[in-house]
Scaffold this active site. Structure first.
Site, PDB file in Angstrom:
ATOM      1  N   GLU A  30       0.858  -1.186   0.000  1.00  0.00           N
ATOM      2  CA  GLU A  30       0.000   0.000   0.000  1.00  0.00           C
ATOM      3  C   GLU A  30       0.897   1.239   0.000  1.00  0.00           C
ATOM      4  OE1 GLU A  30      -2.923  -0.002   3.120  1.00  0.00           O
ATOM      5  OE2 GLU A  30      -3.716   1.976   2.554  1.00  0.00           O
ATOM      6  N   ASN A  75      -6.744   1.366   2.713  1.00  0.00           N
ATOM      7  CA  ASN A  75      -7.505   2.582   2.992  1.00  0.00           C
ATOM      8  C   ASN A  75      -7.111   3.707   2.044  1.00  0.00           C
ATOM      9  OD1 ASN A  75      -8.687   1.228   5.127  1.00  0.00           O
ATOM     10  ND2 ASN A  75      -7.290   2.046   6.664  1.00  0.00           N
ATOM     11  N   ASN A 175     -12.080  -0.816  -1.076  1.00  0.00           N
ATOM     12  CA  ASN A 175     -11.442  -1.415   0.092  1.00  0.00           C
ATOM     13  C   ASN A 175     -12.243  -1.124   1.353  1.00  0.00           C
ATOM     14  OD1 ASN A 175      -8.959  -2.502   1.595  1.00  0.00           O
ATOM     15  ND2 ASN A 175      -9.212  -0.470   2.511  1.00  0.00           N
ATOM     16  N   GLU A 176     -12.549  -2.165   2.113  1.00  0.00           N
ATOM     17  CA  GLU A 176     -13.187  -2.028   3.439  1.00  0.00           C
ATOM     18  C   GLU A 176     -14.266  -0.948   3.459  1.00  0.00           C
ATOM     19  OE1 GLU A 176     -10.210  -1.712   6.554  1.00  0.00           O
ATOM     20  OE2 GLU A 176      -9.581  -3.792   6.240  1.00  0.00           O
ATOM     21  N   TYR A 247      -6.857  -8.984  11.341  1.00  0.00           N
ATOM     22  CA  TYR A 247      -5.563  -8.849  12.033  1.00  0.00           C
ATOM     23  C   TYR A 247      -5.769  -9.253  13.488  1.00  0.00           C
ATOM     24  CZ  TYR A 247      -4.356  -5.890   8.028  1.00  0.00           C
ATOM     25  OH  TYR A 247      -4.120  -5.419   6.764  1.00  0.00           O
ATOM     26  N   GLU A 295      -6.362  -9.425   3.221  1.00  0.00           N
ATOM     27  CA  GLU A 295      -5.534  -8.796   4.263  1.00  0.00           C
ATOM     28  C   GLU A 295      -5.573  -9.707   5.485  1.00  0.00           C
ATOM     29  OE1 GLU A 295      -5.908  -4.648   5.294  1.00  0.00           O
ATOM     30  OE2 GLU A 295      -6.557  -4.146   3.257  1.00  0.00           O
ATOM     31  N   GLN A 352       1.383  -6.521   5.434  1.00  0.00           N
ATOM     32  CA  GLN A 352       1.737  -6.227   4.065  1.00  0.00           C
ATOM     33  C   GLN A 352       3.085  -6.869   3.774  1.00  0.00           C
ATOM     34  OE1 GLN A 352       0.988  -2.078   3.085  1.00  0.00           O
ATOM     35  NE2 GLN A 352      -1.002  -2.092   4.100  1.00  0.00           N
TER      36      GLN A 352
HETATM   37  O1  AHR Z   1      -3.093  -2.976   6.009  1.00  0.00           O
HETATM   38  C1  AHR Z   1      -3.339  -1.818   6.748  1.00  0.00           C
HETATM   39  C2  AHR Z   1      -4.774  -1.348   6.632  1.00  0.00           C
HETATM   40  O2  AHR Z   1      -5.611  -2.259   7.264  1.00  0.00           O
HETATM   41  C3  AHR Z   1      -5.333  -1.247   5.239  1.00  0.00           C
HETATM   42  O3  AHR Z   1      -5.049  -0.045   4.634  1.00  0.00           O
HETATM   43  C4  AHR Z   1      -6.802  -1.381   5.475  1.00  0.00           C
HETATM   44  O4  AHR Z   1      -7.473  -1.949   4.375  1.00  0.00           O
HETATM   45  C5  AHR Z   1      -6.914  -2.201   6.730  1.00  0.00           C
HETATM   46  O5  AHR Z   1      -7.756  -1.614   7.650  1.00  0.00           O
END
Ligand code: AHR
Length: 502
Positions: A30, A75, A175-176, A247, A295, A352
């Protein structure tokens, strides 16, 4: 004296889950922190190539054998103008980057990233902005990247030095979009409509592409899983994948509970699969939606430090989690979970790749090194290609704060029919005890043991730095194979890769 703990496993080559799509070993770059600037791109670095890309980083990425890389966000994509990143560099505008509140110089954009991806032998998974923009910007971008020529945007690409189209196959529709933090956040209905119409326009430009719709940003979202159901109800015919993001962290320093968190990931995958199949049934459709877990990782170490970062600087050190040994164990377990869902999870991206919550770290103009999580990711990517086999596993269990009946052992097996290799991945989550494993591999006749790789460390908090690789695998695992029975000692808190070959 405690009794030796034992686990049993049967790996039968006829008991297939499905072919492992190599794209589950994807990753993500990103425009965030030092992922691009100082990470993959650093023109003043002694090892920079003619385009300013770091050759040391390219070599590390190649070691991971990353087949696909998502780009440019995250994001960030939700307020990104892709046009800012193409054409002569001297004309590219500097912009306020709203997601991470930095300055984006646009020195690297679509064409440079496609070039970089070729250098690491990866495909590009491109995301379009469905936050501040929509159908028009997306259809223009795909005309720019994928149309051969003779039109405004394709000729513009040629004038930028790219005669041949990039043929980018895989596209994320935003995205999201369920997240209130997202610029241009949308309800499921609003997003479903724009995803459907943008996808339609993009497939009119290039019908060969495949599209990923946004699902929930994590299992804790209040709209999960209704968001997925509504979006798919609207856009089912247009999209091919639904995305999952997740995450984990060990904020309360409870390793037993932390190491069980891939059970949540497993539950997430089951729920999204069921949601997809419910909409499939509702639509009387023959098409099956696949899952793109685009992700996933550990992310929490850097949260406090990031609050101190001054806004509006170029490429500050954001999201620079320094991973420890226990993080590598959870990453190993998450990879095992992905493999055990190989029939439905057809893409996944460790988020990432460089500096930003990443397996690879760099110093600006300086050294690069492997974080602890590099190793399980590399082992799975290199050895986990083939067909995933159902693990018939019996393991002692434990209860933790959030989970009950957590197996101490996680396991996935991949059979590569071409090379006649079987790889068994195992994590022992027991904090104090080794566990002996007896595995029945009789269906793999005439196979012998190649190696037993182990990642272990007495200190769960051990980390790697530019100076020292405290957490690195060794090849002295204790295993024997006789008459189709594999006996292995899995040391306490360890990641294991047991390789067999005919
Ligand atoms: O990977 C970091 C962030 O986590 C990304 O930009 C977003 O898509 C997610 O919230």
């Amino acid at each position: 004296m405690t009794q030796q703990l034992k686990a049993t496993l049967t790996v039968d080559k006829n008991n297939k889950i499905g072919k492992v799509n190599e794209r589950i070993y994807g990753s993500f770059i990103e425009h965030l922190g030092r992922a691009v600037y100082g990470g993959i791109y650093d023109p003043e670095h002694p090892e920079a190539d003619e385009q300013g890309f770091r050759k040391d980083v390219i070599n590390l990425v190649k070691e991971l054998q990353v087949p696909i890389v998502r780009y440019p966000g995250g994001n960030m994509v939700s307020a990104y103008n892709w046009e800012d990143g193409v054409g002569p560099k001297e004309n590219r505008p500097k912009r306020l980057e709203l997601a991470w509140r930095t300055i984006e110089t646009n020195e690297v954009g679509t064409n440079e990233f496609v070039d970089w991806a070729k250098k690491v032998n990866a495909e590009v998974m491109m995301a379009v902005n469905l936050g501040t923009r929509g159908i028009d910007a997306a259809r223009n971008l795909i005309e720019y990247t994928n149309h051969p020529g003779g039109t405004y945007w394709s000729e513009l690409r040629k004038s930028h030095g790219y005669e041949q189209p990039h043929h980018i196959k895989t596209w994320c529709l935003g995205n999201e979009m369920d997240g209130p933090w997202q610029v241009g956040h949308k309800t499921a209905y609003e997003y479903g409509r724009i995803a459907q119409e943008t996808g339609k326009a993009m497939k009119l430009v290039d019908p060969s592409i495949e599209l990923v719709a946004c699902g929930s940003s994590n299992t804790g979202m209040p709209t999960f899983p209704e968001y997925e159901a509504t979006v798919l109800d609207i856009a089912y015919d247009q999209v091919d994948y639904i995305s999952l993001h997740q995450y984990y962290g060990n904020r309360t320093n409870d390793p037993a509970n932390y190491l069980a968190k891939n059970m949540d990931m497993d539950h997430f995958i089951h729920t999204v699969t069921s949601t997809c199949d419910y909409i499939k049934a509702k639509h009387r459709s023959k098409k099956t939606i696949m899952l793109s877990f685009d992700e996933w990782n550990v992310w929490y170490h850097s949260n406090e430090a990031d609050k101190e970062i001054e806004p509006w600087t170029v490429a500050p050190p954001q999201l620079e989690d320094v991973y420890n040994f226990e993080d590598a164990l959870l990453v190993g377990s998450m990879l095992i979970t992905l493999l055990n869902h190989a029939d439905r999870v057809k893409m996944a991206c460790m988020a990432q790749l460089v500096n930003v919550i990443a397996p690879i770290m760099t110093e600006n103009k300086g050294r690069s090194w492997k974080q602890t999580i590099f190793y399980p990711y590399m082992h799975a990517s290199v050895f986990g290609r083939g067909v995933a086999i159902h693990p018939i596993l019996s393991s002692p269990k434990y209860d933790s704060k959030d989970f009950t009946d957590v197996p101490f052992i996680d396991s996935a097996s991949v059979y590569n029919e071409e090379t006649e290799e079987l790889t068994i991945f195992l994590v022992n989550k027991h904090l104090e005890e080794s566990i002996t494993l007896q595995a029945d591999v009789r269906s793999f006749e005439d196979y012998s043991l190649v190696e037993h790789i182990v990642l272990e460390n007495d200190d769960l908090k051990a980390i790697n730095t530019a100076n020292e690789q405290k957490v690195a695998p060794h090849h002295n695992g204790e295993s024997t194979l006789q008459d189709g029975v594999l006996d292995a000692r899995l040391s306490k808190t360890s990641w294991n890769v047991i390789r067999l070959k005919k």
